[in-house]
Scaffold this motif. Structure first.
Motif, PDB file in Angstrom:
ATOM      1  N   ALA A 124      -3.118   5.183  -4.029  1.00 61.01           N
ATOM      2  CA  ALA A 124      -4.295   5.914  -3.557  1.00 61.01           C
ATOM      3  C   ALA A 124      -5.251   4.991  -2.809  1.00 61.01           C
ATOM      4  O   ALA A 124      -5.795   5.351  -1.760  1.00 61.01           O
ATOM      5  CB  ALA A 124      -5.004   6.563  -4.742  1.00 61.01           C
ATOM      6  N   GLN A 125      -5.442   3.773  -3.332  1.00 59.89           N
ATOM      7  CA  GLN A 125      -6.341   2.824  -2.689  1.00 59.89           C
ATOM      8  C   GLN A 125      -5.810   2.367  -1.337  1.00 59.89           C
ATOM      9  O   GLN A 125      -6.580   2.149  -0.397  1.00 59.89           O
ATOM     10  CB  GLN A 125      -6.568   1.633  -3.623  1.00 59.89           C
ATOM     11  CG  GLN A 125      -7.369   2.005  -4.866  1.00 59.89           C
ATOM     12  CD  GLN A 125      -7.349   0.922  -5.926  1.00 59.89           C
ATOM     13  OE1 GLN A 125      -6.409   0.109  -5.995  1.00 59.89           O
ATOM     14  NE2 GLN A 125      -8.368   0.893  -6.786  1.00 59.89           N
ATOM     15  N   ILE A 126      -4.489   2.258  -1.222  1.00 60.41           N
ATOM     16  CA  ILE A 126      -3.892   1.896   0.064  1.00 60.41           C
ATOM     17  C   ILE A 126      -4.144   2.991   1.090  1.00 60.41           C
ATOM     18  O   ILE A 126      -4.501   2.727   2.246  1.00 60.41           O
ATOM     19  CB  ILE A 126      -2.377   1.629  -0.099  1.00 60.41           C
ATOM     20  CG1 ILE A 126      -2.155   0.310  -0.845  1.00 60.41           C
ATOM     21  CG2 ILE A 126      -1.678   1.589   1.272  1.00 60.41           C
ATOM     22  CD1 ILE A 126      -0.706   0.061  -1.213  1.00 60.41           C
ATOM     23  N   LEU A 127      -3.991   4.256   0.665  1.00 57.00           N
ATOM     24  CA  LEU A 127      -4.249   5.376   1.576  1.00 57.00           C
ATOM     25  C   LEU A 127      -5.695   5.365   2.061  1.00 57.00           C
ATOM     26  O   LEU A 127      -5.976   5.551   3.248  1.00 57.00           O
ATOM     27  CB  LEU A 127      -3.929   6.702   0.890  1.00 57.00           C
ATOM     28  CG  LEU A 127      -2.444   7.026   0.696  1.00 57.00           C
ATOM     29  CD1 LEU A 127      -2.275   8.227  -0.223  1.00 57.00           C
ATOM     30  CD2 LEU A 127      -1.774   7.288   2.041  1.00 57.00           C
ATOM     31  N   ILE A 128      -6.627   5.107   1.131  1.00 56.05           N
ATOM     32  CA  ILE A 128      -8.042   5.038   1.507  1.00 56.05           C
ATOM     33  C   ILE A 128      -8.270   3.896   2.481  1.00 56.05           C
ATOM     34  O   ILE A 128      -8.980   4.034   3.485  1.00 56.05           O
ATOM     35  CB  ILE A 128      -8.914   4.878   0.246  1.00 56.05           C
ATOM     36  CG1 ILE A 128      -8.834   6.151  -0.614  1.00 56.05           C
ATOM     37  CG2 ILE A 128     -10.365   4.591   0.628  1.00 56.05           C
ATOM     38  CD1 ILE A 128      -9.460   5.992  -1.989  1.00 56.05           C
ATOM     39  N   GLY A 129      -7.649   2.746   2.187  1.00 53.25           N
ATOM     40  CA  GLY A 129      -7.791   1.589   3.060  1.00 53.25           C
ATOM     41  C   GLY A 129      -7.252   1.816   4.458  1.00 53.25           C
ATOM     42  O   GLY A 129      -7.715   1.207   5.427  1.00 53.25           O
ATOM     43  N   LEU A 130      -6.269   2.712   4.576  1.00 54.46           N
ATOM     44  CA  LEU A 130      -5.694   3.035   5.883  1.00 54.46           C
ATOM     45  C   LEU A 130      -6.511   4.082   6.640  1.00 54.46           C
ATOM     46  O   LEU A 130      -6.169   4.445   7.764  1.00 54.46           O
ATOM     47  CB  LEU A 130      -4.256   3.545   5.702  1.00 54.46           C
ATOM     48  CG  LEU A 130      -3.224   2.509   5.239  1.00 54.46           C
ATOM     49  CD1 LEU A 130      -1.910   3.186   4.901  1.00 54.46           C
ATOM     50  CD2 LEU A 130      -3.010   1.448   6.313  1.00 54.46           C
TER      51      LEU A 130
END
Length: 237
Positions: free
Chosen positions: A210-216
């Motif tokens: 989820a954090q990777i998606l937000i970071g992208l």
């Protein structure tokens, strides 16, 4: 002779024909690979298999579970042959016709320290190769969802793929990327992602996803329980 050990990307429960696979394994420990080889050899000898066979294992908490043993070639044989540069179907056919396995020598190992741009020599295809290659070959399934709108895209124990592609590189991330590109995967660069995570799967790995998606640059929406869990762990949703 163990011709190849392929590790699934998806977890057990997704049909092997629908799962991306890596040869050599991308995250199994050396001890686990040794144990898998030991069990494979014991099964082959106990079943008195002459020619090819394929086995499916599941690994959990460093314990190996046996799913099935098939005393026949599988459709991954051409993949393993190409990945290891060893003509295992031809070798197996000759063994089934009466030749001895000892007639096919074990190929000398490749140099593990070879540079990324260094050209490695082609092996004699009628030799047996150590499947722990100094490069990665990733098989990815080609799924028909783009051609059949409305088809349920959830993967399970039934095989849905209509083909497969191979990505090759000297490291796993690049090989996996090439396999995705070959299968026609086009990932969006932005947008909104929907998450629904059952309680048993609310793990650090899912939080990281989820954090990777937000970071992208993606925004997240979720079911009530998942939204609360993400919010409690600092992920905007």
């Amino acid at each position: 002779h163990v011709a190849g050990i392929m590790q699934h990307i998806e977890e057990a429960g997704v049909h092997s024909g629908d799962s991306a696979c890596s040869l050599p394994p991308y995250s199994l420990s050396a001890a686990m690979i040794t144990e898998i080889r030991k069990q494979t050899e014991a099964l082959a000898l106990a079943l008195n298999v002459v020619g090819l066979m394929n086995i499916q294992f599941a690994v959990k908490d460093e314990t190996v579970y046996l799913i099935e043993v098939n005393p026949r070639a599988s459709r991954t044989v051409p993949f393993v042959a190409k990945a290891t540069d060893s003509a295992i179907a031809s070798i197996a056919a000759r063994i089934m016709s009466g030749e001895k396995l000892s007639n096919f020598p074990l190929r000398a190992p490749y140099r593990a320290d070879a540079g990324y741009d260094e050209t490695l020599p082609l092996g004699d295809p009628l030799t047996l190769a150590d499947p722990n290659m100094p490069w990665f070959s990733v098989k990815e399934a080609v799924l028909p969802f783009a051609r059949f709108p409305g088809v349920d895209t959830i993967l399970g124990p039934e095989m849905r793929s209509t083909g497969e592609v191979m990505g090759w590189d000297r490291d796993f991330p690049r090989a996996f990327l090439k396999a995705q590109m070959g299968a026609g995967m086009v990932l969006p660069a932005s947008g909104c992602a929907f998450l629904s995570i059952k309680d048993a799967d609310k793990t650090p790995e899912m939080l990281e996803a989820a954090q990777i998606l937000i970071g992208l640059g993606f925004t997240l929406v979720a079911t009530r329980g998942t939204q609360s869990w993400l919010k409690d762990h600092g992920a905007a949703c």
